[in-house]
Motif scaffolding. Sequence first.
Motif, mmCIF file in Angstrom:
data_model
loop_
_atom_site.group_PDB
_atom_site.id
_atom_site.type_symbol
_atom_site.label_atom_id
_atom_site.label_comp_id
_atom_site.label_asym_id
_atom_site.label_seq_id
_atom_site.Cartn_x
_atom_site.Cartn_y
_atom_site.Cartn_z
ATOM 1 N N PHE A 259 -50.766 12.601 11.927
ATOM 2 C CA PHE A 259 -50.941 12.449 10.487
ATOM 3 C C PHE A 259 -51.623 13.660 9.886
ATOM 4 O O PHE A 259 -52.507 14.254 10.503
ATOM 5 C CB PHE A 259 -51.792 11.204 10.189
ATOM 6 N N ALA A 260 -51.204 13.984 8.655
ATOM 7 C CA ALA A 260 -51.833 15.062 7.884
ATOM 8 C C ALA A 260 -51.947 14.608 6.443
ATOM 9 O O ALA A 260 -51.047 13.936 5.920
ATOM 10 C CB ALA A 260 -51.011 16.337 7.982
ATOM 11 N N SER A 261 -53.034 15.001 5.795
ATOM 12 C CA SER A 261 -53.259 14.578 4.421
ATOM 13 C C SER A 261 -52.910 15.645 3.383
ATOM 14 O O SER A 261 -53.188 15.471 2.198
ATOM 15 C CB SER A 261 -54.715 14.138 4.245
ATOM 16 N N SER A 262 -52.295 16.736 3.830
ATOM 17 C CA SER A 262 -51.849 17.785 2.902
ATOM 18 C C SER A 262 -50.754 18.606 3.569
ATOM 19 O O SER A 262 -50.599 18.572 4.794
ATOM 20 C CB SER A 262 -53.012 18.705 2.515
ATOM 21 N N GLY A 263 -50.034 19.348 2.750
ATOM 22 C CA GLY A 263 -49.003 20.218 3.301
ATOM 23 C C GLY A 263 -49.570 21.278 4.228
ATOM 24 O O GLY A 263 -49.022 21.540 5.291
ATOM 25 N N MET A 264 -50.690 21.861 3.850
ATOM 26 C CA MET A 264 -51.302 22.899 4.681
ATOM 27 C C MET A 264 -51.751 22.327 6.030
ATOM 28 O O MET A 264 -51.541 22.937 7.072
ATOM 29 C CB MET A 264 -52.482 23.560 3.957
ATOM 30 N N GLU A 265 -52.374 21.150 5.993
ATOM 31 C CA GLU A 265 -52.786 20.509 7.241
ATOM 32 C C GLU A 265 -51.558 20.137 8.076
ATOM 33 O O GLU A 265 -51.559 20.295 9.292
ATOM 34 C CB GLU A 265 -53.618 19.260 6.942
#
Length: 104
Positions: free
Chosen positions: A35-41
Motif C-alpha cells: 500500500f501507498a498513500s501517494s503517487g510518489m510513495e
Amino acid sequence: MIVKSQSDKILFVDDESSILSAFKLTLGRQFNLCFASSGMEGLDIFQKEGPFAVVVFDFMMPQMNGAEFLAEIRKLDQDIVAMLLTGATNFDSAAQAVRNGNIF
C-alpha cells in the motif's frame, strides 16, 4: 529498471486511508498486498519492492494524479496491469487517462 518475473503482489495507491484499509480487509488474506498513500510513495514502493502483478491506483491524488503516476510506472514496466479507481466527477479526464495509458 525492474527485472520482470512472475509476481503475486498487488500495489494499491490511494490518498484515502479508508480505501486502502478496505482493500486490506477484503483482500489481505488472499493476496500479497502493498500500500501507498501517494503517487510518489507508490513509485518508491514499486521500485524497491517490485515486481508487481497489478497496480491499482486512484485518479484524484494531490501532488501527482493517477495519469502522472501511471506515466512514471510505464517508464519502469510497460507491461504492468494497471487498474484505475476514481470517484472523480470529471469523467473526461479519467477517460482520457484510460485511453492514453492502457488501463482498466
